[in-house]
Design a protein around this motif. Structure first.
Motif, PDB file in Angstrom:
ATOM      1  N   THR A 103      35.510  36.283  49.440  1.00  0.00           N
ATOM      2  CA  THR A 103      36.993  36.536  49.453  1.00  0.00           C
ATOM      3  C   THR A 103      37.068  35.255  50.847  1.00  0.00           C
ATOM      4  O   THR A 103      36.187  34.721  51.512  1.00  0.00           O
ATOM      5  N   GLN A 104      38.406  35.086  51.077  1.00  0.00           N
ATOM      6  CA  GLN A 104      38.824  34.189  52.086  1.00  0.00           C
ATOM      7  C   GLN A 104      38.161  34.475  53.579  1.00  0.00           C
ATOM      8  O   GLN A 104      37.840  33.473  54.234  1.00  0.00           O
ATOM      9  N   ASP A 105      38.203  35.801  53.762  1.00  0.00           N
ATOM     10  CA  ASP A 105      37.817  36.158  55.203  1.00  0.00           C
ATOM     11  C   ASP A 105      36.645  36.861  55.090  1.00  0.00           C
ATOM     12  O   ASP A 105      36.079  37.703  56.156  1.00  0.00           O
TER      13      ASP A 105
ATOM     14  N   GLU B 192      33.141  29.766  52.199  1.00  0.00           N
ATOM     15  CA  GLU B 192      32.874  28.395  52.781  1.00  0.00           C
ATOM     16  C   GLU B 192      32.584  27.360  52.063  1.00  0.00           C
ATOM     17  O   GLU B 192      31.766  27.457  50.957  1.00  0.00           O
TER      18      GLU B 192
ATOM     19  N   SER C  17      41.021  32.745  43.814  1.00  0.00           N
ATOM     20  CA  SER C  17      41.665  32.605  45.066  1.00  0.00           C
ATOM     21  C   SER C  17      40.872  32.609  46.248  1.00  0.00           C
ATOM     22  O   SER C  17      41.474  32.136  47.087  1.00  0.00           O
TER      23      SER C  17
ATOM     24  N   ASP D 226      41.349  29.253  48.140  1.00  0.00           N
ATOM     25  CA  ASP D 226      42.413  28.538  48.219  1.00  0.00           C
ATOM     26  C   ASP D 226      42.627  27.942  49.893  1.00  0.00           C
ATOM     27  O   ASP D 226      43.480  27.048  49.855  1.00  0.00           O
ATOM     28  N   GLY D 227      42.318  28.760  50.750  1.00  0.00           N
ATOM     29  CA  GLY D 227      42.545  28.436  52.194  1.00  0.00           C
ATOM     30  C   GLY D 227      41.709  26.912  52.291  1.00  0.00           C
ATOM     31  O   GLY D 227      41.980  26.540  53.371  1.00  0.00           O
ATOM     32  N   ILE D 228      40.597  26.637  51.697  1.00  0.00           N
ATOM     33  CA  ILE D 228      40.004  25.587  51.711  1.00  0.00           C
ATOM     34  C   ILE D 228      40.543  24.518  51.024  1.00  0.00           C
ATOM     35  O   ILE D 228      40.823  23.189  51.613  1.00  0.00           O
ATOM     36  N   THR D 229      41.017  24.738  49.810  1.00  0.00           N
ATOM     37  CA  THR D 229      41.399  23.575  49.001  1.00  0.00           C
ATOM     38  C   THR D 229      42.794  23.328  48.764  1.00  0.00           C
ATOM     39  O   THR D 229      43.303  22.230  48.575  1.00  0.00           O
ATOM     40  N   GLY D 230      43.651  24.237  49.373  1.00  0.00           N
ATOM     41  CA  GLY D 230      45.139  24.177  49.338  1.00  0.00           C
ATOM     42  C   GLY D 230      45.500  24.367  48.054  1.00  0.00           C
ATOM     43  O   GLY D 230      46.735  24.154  47.560  1.00  0.00           O
TER      44      GLY D 230
ATOM     45  N   THR E 165      46.590  26.533  45.048  1.00  0.00           N
ATOM     46  CA  THR E 165      47.233  27.830  44.903  1.00  0.00           C
ATOM     47  C   THR E 165      47.510  28.186  43.686  1.00  0.00           C
ATOM     48  O   THR E 165      48.082  29.247  43.163  1.00  0.00           O
TER      49      THR E 165
END
Length: 332
Positions: free
Chosen positions: A36-38, A52, A157, A160-164, A166
């Motif tokens: 997951t993202q976090d 990561e 999902s 997404d925070g790494i690649t942008g 969405t």
């Protein structure tokens, strides 16, 4: 098929658990952790790891449709520079999936020549089949997940925070529809072609192959008026179906005796397959030569291992799918 038994690689055909009364039953996958993202737990409470770039690695084969799902999603989500990939050979030999050049899998393990080394590195006394794909943690030196359905949702999902990127291939409002179609298609088509090809009795074969073509007939009607499986958007349901369709005439029709009709005989199914093949990033995940060589090398269904020359299919020829309403991919 050879497999691991208590951490030891057994070359004999010991996978009798996958055959019942002459019918093929797929052994469930066993690694189901999540990313997951976090690093929070997965959707069903699975242990989670944080997203990561460069930490995770995908081990696949171009032969395998389950692995091809993950290659397609990796490209659609723009993860080529985030998740490195290792590609095994097309043919499954006495040592299972084999890498022509030993693959670096991080500092925790030696270089990998055989897929089963990933499994014993993760669980020294592992018993069961050794499959692709594998989503591997290079940092911890263990398998995160070896279920393709999970891996494509992780990719959808987690990064997404790494690649942008969405783009959402499992949008919340379409999930009930996607889940219904996934279940129907998996049982009758994705796994149905294997039940047909690996059947060891006439009754088991005829039951399976009839179910395959009953569902193809249903899908032909559905795609007459729907651009994609779940409606106007390309979703994971389409990716899961496409990887079977792209192999159908070249492999399953001949090697697996799914030959009541060819997919090319279905106007909507064949045009639908061409459309998805022509999506940016998809065609490069399809290697028809390796697909044919791999399936026709399975000795118990093709003892001579002769690979047929045909059929010749041009997946780049025009399709008429733009006659239907379609919005591309849902943007989250």
């Amino acid at each position: 098929m050879p497999q691991l038994v208590n951490g030891q690689w057994i070359k004999d055909d010991v996978a009798a658990s996958e055959m019942k009364n002459g019918a093929f039953h797929r052994e469930p996958t066993k690694f189901h952790n999540w990313i997951t993202q976090d690093g929070r737990p997965g959707p069903d409470g699975q242990p989670g790891l944080p997203a990561e770039a460069g930490r995770y690695q995908l081990f696949v084969s171009y032969l395998c449709p389950w692995a091809s799902r993950t290659l397609a999603m990796r490209n659609l989500k723009g993860l080529q520079d985030v998740i490195p990939v290792s590609i095994s050979g097309a043919m499954i030999g006495d040592n299972g999936w084999e890498y022509e050049i030993p693959q670096d899998a991080g500092s925790k393990v030696e270089k990998i020549s055989f897929q089963h080394q990933l499994y014993t590195a993760s669980e020294p006394h592992y018993t069961g089949k050794v499959s692709v794909p594998v989503l591997w943690d290079r940092k911890e030196g263990r398998i995160v997940n070896n279920e393709s359905a999970d891996i494509i949702r992780i990719m959808n999902s987690a990064f997404d925070g790494i690649t942008g990127n969405t783009l959402d291939f499992y949008p919340e409002q379409l999930r009930p529809t996607i889940d219904i179609w996934n279940a129907l298609i998996y049982d009758a088509v994705n796994n149905g072609v294997y039940r047909s090809g690996f059947a060891k009795t006439q009754d088991a074969y005829e039951t399976s192959v009839s179910a395959v073509f009953d569902m193809l007939d249903k899908l032909e009607g559905h795609l007459q008026s729907h651009r994609y499986i779940a409606g106007e958007y390309l979703t994971e349901a389409d990716i899961r179906l496409f990887v079977t369709f792209i192999r159908f005439d070249s492999a399953y029709c001949g090697a697996f005796k799914c030959n009541i009709r060819m997919l090319e005989d279905y106007p909507n199914l064949s045009a639908y397959t061409r459309e998805i093949y022509q999506w940016p990033g998809i065609s490069e995940t399809v290697k028809i030569d390796q697909i044919k060589r791999g399936y026709y090398s399975i000795a118990h269904i093709n003892p001579t291992k002769i690979v047929p020359k045909g059929p010749e299919i041009d997946f780049n020829r025009p399709h008429d799918r733009d006659r239907l309403v379609g919005r591309g991919v849902f943007a989250g």
